[in-house]
Motif scaffolding. Structure first.
Motif, PDB file in Angstrom:
ATOM      1  N   TYR A  44      -3.207  17.676  -2.312  1.00  0.00           N
ATOM      2  CA  TYR A  44      -3.395  16.428  -3.050  1.00  0.00           C
ATOM      3  C   TYR A  44      -2.786  15.243  -2.293  1.00  0.00           C
ATOM      4  CZ  TYR A  44      -3.321  13.045  -6.870  1.00  0.00           C
ATOM      5  OH  TYR A  44      -3.504  11.927  -7.650  1.00  0.00           O
ATOM      6  N   SER A  45      -3.570  14.156  -2.225  1.00  0.00           N
ATOM      7  CA  SER A  45      -3.083  12.922  -1.606  1.00  0.00           C
ATOM      8  C   SER A  45      -3.739  11.731  -2.301  1.00  0.00           C
ATOM      9  CB  SER A  45      -3.387  12.894  -0.108  1.00  0.00           C
ATOM     10  OG  SER A  45      -4.787  12.931   0.112  1.00  0.00           O
ATOM     11  N   GLY A  46      -3.146  10.577  -2.121  1.00  0.00           N
ATOM     12  CA  GLY A  46      -3.701   9.386  -2.746  1.00  0.00           C
ATOM     13  C   GLY A  46      -3.085   8.123  -2.189  1.00  0.00           C
ATOM     14  N   LYS A  47      -3.633   7.025  -2.646  1.00  0.00           N
ATOM     15  CA  LYS A  47      -3.153   5.708  -2.229  1.00  0.00           C
ATOM     16  C   LYS A  47      -3.116   4.793  -3.444  1.00  0.00           C
ATOM     17  CE  LYS A  47      -5.135   5.857   2.442  1.00  0.00           C
ATOM     18  NZ  LYS A  47      -3.929   5.789   3.235  1.00  0.00           N
ATOM     19  N   SER A  48      -2.164   3.872  -3.415  1.00  0.00           N
ATOM     20  CA  SER A  48      -2.206   2.802  -4.407  1.00  0.00           C
ATOM     21  C   SER A  48      -2.154   1.469  -3.677  1.00  0.00           C
ATOM     22  CB  SER A  48      -1.070   2.915  -5.424  1.00  0.00           C
ATOM     23  OG  SER A  48       0.169   2.520  -4.880  1.00  0.00           O
ATOM     24  N   TYR A  49      -2.783   0.494  -4.303  1.00  0.00           N
ATOM     25  CA  TYR A  49      -2.813  -0.868  -3.788  1.00  0.00           C
ATOM     26  C   TYR A  49      -2.181  -1.748  -4.858  1.00  0.00           C
ATOM     27  CZ  TYR A  49      -5.925   1.349  -0.536  1.00  0.00           C
ATOM     28  OH  TYR A  49      -6.439   2.202   0.402  1.00  0.00           O
ATOM     29  N   ASN A  50      -1.087  -2.401  -4.496  1.00  0.00           N
ATOM     30  CA  ASN A  50      -0.297  -3.191  -5.431  1.00  0.00           C
ATOM     31  C   ASN A  50      -0.320  -4.644  -4.990  1.00  0.00           C
ATOM     32  OD1 ASN A  50       1.490  -0.872  -6.927  1.00  0.00           O
ATOM     33  ND2 ASN A  50       1.077  -0.354  -4.789  1.00  0.00           N
ATOM     34  N   ILE A  51      -0.610  -5.542  -5.928  1.00  0.00           N
ATOM     35  CA  ILE A  51      -0.695  -6.956  -5.578  1.00  0.00           C
ATOM     36  C   ILE A  51      -0.244  -7.808  -6.754  1.00  0.00           C
ATOM     37  CG2 ILE A  51      -3.117  -7.176  -6.268  1.00  0.00           C
ATOM     38  CD1 ILE A  51      -3.432  -9.097  -3.797  1.00  0.00           C
ATOM     39  N   ASN A  99      -7.712  11.874  -3.641  1.00  0.00           N
ATOM     40  CA  ASN A  99      -8.707  12.694  -2.951  1.00  0.00           C
ATOM     41  C   ASN A  99      -9.444  13.673  -3.866  1.00  0.00           C
ATOM     42  OD1 ASN A  99      -6.468  14.360  -3.340  1.00  0.00           O
ATOM     43  ND2 ASN A  99      -6.775  15.470  -1.424  1.00  0.00           N
ATOM     44  N   VAL A 100      -9.248  13.548  -5.184  1.00  0.00           N
ATOM     45  CA  VAL A 100     -10.013  14.372  -6.115  1.00  0.00           C
ATOM     46  C   VAL A 100     -10.850  13.498  -7.062  1.00  0.00           C
ATOM     47  CG1 VAL A 100      -8.491  16.372  -5.991  1.00  0.00           C
ATOM     48  CG2 VAL A 100      -8.028  14.585  -7.687  1.00  0.00           C
ATOM     49  N   GLY A 101     -11.041  12.242  -6.677  1.00  0.00           N
ATOM     50  CA  GLY A 101     -11.881  11.338  -7.449  1.00  0.00           C
ATOM     51  C   GLY A 101     -11.181  10.634  -8.591  1.00  0.00           C
ATOM     52  N   GLY A 102      -9.879  10.767  -8.665  1.00  0.00           N
ATOM     53  CA  GLY A 102      -9.131  10.104  -9.729  1.00  0.00           C
ATOM     54  C   GLY A 102      -8.831   8.654  -9.408  1.00  0.00           C
ATOM     55  N   ASN A 103      -8.670   7.864 -10.445  1.00  0.00           N
ATOM     56  CA  ASN A 103      -8.237   6.482 -10.276  1.00  0.00           C
ATOM     57  C   ASN A 103      -7.567   6.014 -11.561  1.00  0.00           C
ATOM     58  OD1 ASN A 103     -10.276   4.689 -11.929  1.00  0.00           O
ATOM     59  ND2 ASN A 103     -11.490   6.255 -10.885  1.00  0.00           N
ATOM     60  N   ILE A 104      -6.583   5.153 -11.396  1.00  0.00           N
ATOM     61  CA  ILE A 104      -5.849   4.597 -12.535  1.00  0.00           C
ATOM     62  C   ILE A 104      -5.571   3.127 -12.234  1.00  0.00           C
ATOM     63  CG2 ILE A 104      -3.841   4.790 -14.057  1.00  0.00           C
ATOM     64  CD1 ILE A 104      -3.373   7.599 -12.908  1.00  0.00           C
ATOM     65  N   PHE A 105      -5.729   2.281 -13.236  1.00  0.00           N
ATOM     66  CA  PHE A 105      -5.408   0.863 -13.096  1.00  0.00           C
ATOM     67  C   PHE A 105      -4.203   0.540 -13.979  1.00  0.00           C
ATOM     68  CE2 PHE A 105      -5.822  -3.546 -14.609  1.00  0.00           C
ATOM     69  CZ  PHE A 105      -5.671  -4.189 -13.388  1.00  0.00           C
ATOM     70  N   PHE A 106      -3.165   0.015 -13.348  1.00  0.00           N
ATOM     71  CA  PHE A 106      -1.950  -0.401 -14.049  1.00  0.00           C
ATOM     72  C   PHE A 106      -1.785  -1.915 -13.935  1.00  0.00           C
ATOM     73  CE2 PHE A 106      -0.965   3.943 -12.701  1.00  0.00           C
ATOM     74  CZ  PHE A 106      -0.306   4.481 -13.800  1.00  0.00           C
ATOM     75  N   HIS A 107      -1.041  -2.490 -14.855  1.00  0.00           N
ATOM     76  CA  HIS A 107      -0.629  -3.890 -14.745  1.00  0.00           C
ATOM     77  C   HIS A 107       0.763  -4.020 -15.333  1.00  0.00           C
ATOM     78  CE1 HIS A 107      -1.602  -4.334 -19.054  1.00  0.00           C
ATOM     79  NE2 HIS A 107      -2.694  -3.635 -18.766  1.00  0.00           N
ATOM     80  N   GLY A 108       1.535  -4.979 -14.833  1.00  0.00           N
ATOM     81  CA  GLY A 108       2.889  -5.113 -15.336  1.00  0.00           C
ATOM     82  C   GLY A 108       3.655  -6.217 -14.664  1.00  0.00           C
ATOM     83  N   GLU A 109       4.980  -6.082 -14.697  1.00  0.00           N
ATOM     84  CA  GLU A 109       5.836  -7.133 -14.153  1.00  0.00           C
ATOM     85  C   GLU A 109       7.205  -6.568 -13.818  1.00  0.00           C
ATOM     86  OE1 GLU A 109       6.124 -10.024 -17.246  1.00  0.00           O
ATOM     87  OE2 GLU A 109       7.211  -8.691 -18.594  1.00  0.00           O
ATOM     88  N   GLN A 160       0.838  -1.202   0.000  1.00  0.00           N
ATOM     89  CA  GLN A 160       0.000   0.000   0.000  1.00  0.00           C
ATOM     90  C   GLN A 160       0.870   1.248   0.000  1.00  0.00           C
ATOM     91  OE1 GLN A 160      -3.756   0.809   2.504  1.00  0.00           O
ATOM     92  NE2 GLN A 160      -2.145   1.866   3.638  1.00  0.00           N
ATOM     93  N   GLU A 161       0.573   2.146  -0.920  1.00  0.00           N
ATOM     94  CA  GLU A 161       1.246   3.444  -0.996  1.00  0.00           C
ATOM     95  C   GLU A 161       0.332   4.500  -0.381  1.00  0.00           C
ATOM     96  OE1 GLU A 161       2.730   6.575  -4.492  1.00  0.00           O
ATOM     97  OE2 GLU A 161       1.508   4.828  -5.006  1.00  0.00           O
ATOM     98  N   ASN A 162       0.924   5.389   0.413  1.00  0.00           N
ATOM     99  CA  ASN A 162       0.202   6.510   1.025  1.00  0.00           C
ATOM    100  C   ASN A 162       0.943   7.790   0.648  1.00  0.00           C
ATOM    101  OD1 ASN A 162      -1.637   4.873   3.023  1.00  0.00           O
ATOM    102  ND2 ASN A 162       0.422   4.043   3.244  1.00  0.00           N
ATOM    103  N   TRP A 163       0.416   8.512  -0.351  1.00  0.00           N
ATOM    104  CA  TRP A 163       1.092   9.687  -0.905  1.00  0.00           C
ATOM    105  C   TRP A 163       0.474  10.981  -0.390  1.00  0.00           C
ATOM    106  CZ3 TRP A 163       5.098  11.662  -3.379  1.00  0.00           C
ATOM    107  CH2 TRP A 163       4.964  12.926  -3.959  1.00  0.00           C
TER     108      TRP A 163
END
Length: 197
Positions: A109-116, A131-141, A99-102
């Motif tokens: 501006y603040s946000g979180k990412s969940y990586n699994i 905290n402004v309603g944004g979201n992004i989905f990434f995938h990779g390796e 978990q990222e806590n930015w």
């Protein structure tokens, strides 16, 4: 079986239980009926397997590939070293999620990412929310040189061409990680830097 002093059948039953997912290592160790088995190396193996069953992500090497990012970070730009924010990266949910806590320094501006690591798809996934309603989905390796490479699919944009993003976490030695993101609106032919920390 342990109470009847049938050690072989007792261990066969323990092995079957742990292979089927039994996960209460503390109960195994505390069970007075199993006391007679404690000195046998097979008992230690059964307890260890139960621990692994309870926390599978803690033991899977793929789940540990992003551990170089864990920690409390003061984040600055790569150009000029301008302080940009703080980030706390931690393991949660039995070490399955990074978990990222930015928190930005120059704005609220603040946000979180969940990586699994998705074992079924054999890839890493990140879901970013802010905290402004944004979201992004990434995938990779993880690449062969130890860089975590994340990509988005093409994201439709209201004002024109779809946006594709590329995010990298690059280990730079002890206590230093580069976080680099860029975007492309021409299918990956050209890229624009979005941030470089």
């Amino acid at each position: 079986y342990a109470g009847m002093k049938d050690t072989e059948k007792a261990f066969a039953a323990l092995d079957a239980a742990t292979q089927q997912g039994y996960a209460d290592a503390a109960a195994l160790s505390a069970d007075p009926n199993l006391q007679a088995l404690h000195d046998d190396v097979r008992f230690e193996k059964a307890v260890e397997q139960a621990k692994r069953n309870a926390r599978p992500c803690a033991y899977a090497k793929e789940n540990r590939q992003l551990d170089f990012w864990l920690g409390e970070w003061d984040v600055s730009t790569t150009q000029g070293g301008v302080p940009a924010g703080t980030s706390r990266i931690e393991l949660i949910l039995e070490d399955c999620v990074v978990q990222e806590n930015w928190k930005s320094l120059s704005s609220p501006y603040s946000g979180k990412s969940y990586n699994i690591y998705d074992a079924a798809l054999k890839r890493w996934e990140q879901y970013w929310v802010d905290n402004v309603g944004g979201n992004i989905f990434f995938h990779g390796e993880l690449s062969n040189d130890g860089v975590m490479d994340y990509w988005t699919d093409d994201i439709p944009q209201s004002g024109g061409a779809a946006l594709r993003r590329h995010l990298q976490f690059i280990p730079m030695g002890a206590d230093k990680v580069r976080q680099f993101r860029r975007g492309s609106t021409d299918g990956g032919k050209t890229w624009n830097v979005e941030y470089d920390f």
